[in-house]
Design a protein around this motif. Structure first.
Motif, PDB file in Angstrom:
ATOM      1  N   ASP A 163     -55.473  17.470  23.285  1.00  0.00           N
ATOM      2  CA  ASP A 163     -56.348  16.801  22.321  1.00  0.00           C
ATOM      3  C   ASP A 163     -57.293  15.798  22.966  1.00  0.00           C
ATOM      4  N   LYS A 165     -56.693  12.962  24.604  1.00  0.00           N
ATOM      5  CA  LYS A 165     -56.336  11.622  24.162  1.00  0.00           C
ATOM      6  C   LYS A 165     -55.877  10.764  25.337  1.00  0.00           C
ATOM      7  N   SER A 183     -51.691   6.596  21.215  1.00  0.00           N
ATOM      8  CA  SER A 183     -52.471   7.775  21.597  1.00  0.00           C
ATOM      9  C   SER A 183     -53.774   7.777  20.809  1.00  0.00           C
ATOM     10  N   GLU A 185     -57.951   9.244  20.602  1.00  0.00           N
ATOM     11  CA  GLU A 185     -58.993  10.131  21.099  1.00  0.00           C
ATOM     12  C   GLU A 185     -59.913   9.351  22.035  1.00  0.00           C
TER      13      GLU A 185
END
Length: 205
Positions: A163, A165, A183, A185
């Motif tokens: 993702d 992140k 976590s 982005e």
């Protein structure tokens, strides 16, 4: 990755109260664990030692050493990492003295990084290193827009490649979720990130 977490206050469950002023830092029941000589000394320094909390986490993570946070601060201060002016205001953490301190004291391979993008930081995490990143303290509530970038330090130690992140511990998080294994982005992290910090290359690399 199981990285030990430490807040910059000893009672991590009371951080929200310290931040809002509901409690004075001197009222922390665990203040003596910091290495402070008095509650007043602890209250003076605890809002200013996010960098030492990051170092404390790193030493626990990589060397199995748990060093009192104000012991670290005092040693780093002796290197010029912190300064106190005539108005009793703390300035620091100064990165270059910090790097000298951790190299001499703990043998860490550390370097100051300026103008380093979140993508470049991500690549360094990919290589297995860690990063003490300058972010705005409002990163603890990532739905808000910060008034500026920087002013606080977090310990970035992993990434989620699926993702994209960034995974980090925040010494001034006010809830468990905003304290450890946070976590975010990359684009959200970048809203708070000042494009600078301290790279610590892991010894195995």
């Amino acid at each position: 990755m199981n990285v030990p977490y430490f807040a910059q206050w000893e009672s991590r469950d009371l951080v929200a109260d310290f931040l809002t002023g509901k409690l004075d830092s001197a009222e922390d029941p665990l203040w003596a664990l910091s290495g402070a000589e008095t509650p007043e000394e602890y209250a003076f320094w605890s809002p200013n030692v996010c960098g030492m909390a990051c170092l404390k986490m790193h030493l626990a993570h990589t060397k199995d050493q748990v060093v009192p946070i104000l012991e670290l601060m005092k040693e780093c201060r002796d290197y010029g990492g912190y300064k106190v002016d005539d108005e009793k205001e703390v300035s620091g953490l100064y990165y270059h003295p910090f790097v000298s301190y951790v190299k001499d004291k703990f043998g860490l391979s550390a370097e100051v990084k300026e103008n380093i993008s979140v993508n470049e930081m991500y690549d360094l995490l990919e290589e297995g290193h860690v990063f003490i990143a300058s972010v705005h303290p409002s990163i603890r509530t990532p739905t808000t827009l910060p008034p500026k970038k920087g002013g606080h330090l977090v310990y970035v130690f992993a990434k989620d490649p699926l993702d994209k992140k960034i995974i980090f511990h925040n010494p001034s998080g006010h809830t468990t979720a905003s304290q450890e294994n946070v976590s975010l982005e990359m684009e959200v992290f970048n809203r708070y990130y000042a494009q600078r910090g301290i790279l610590i290359r892991l010894e195995s690399e």
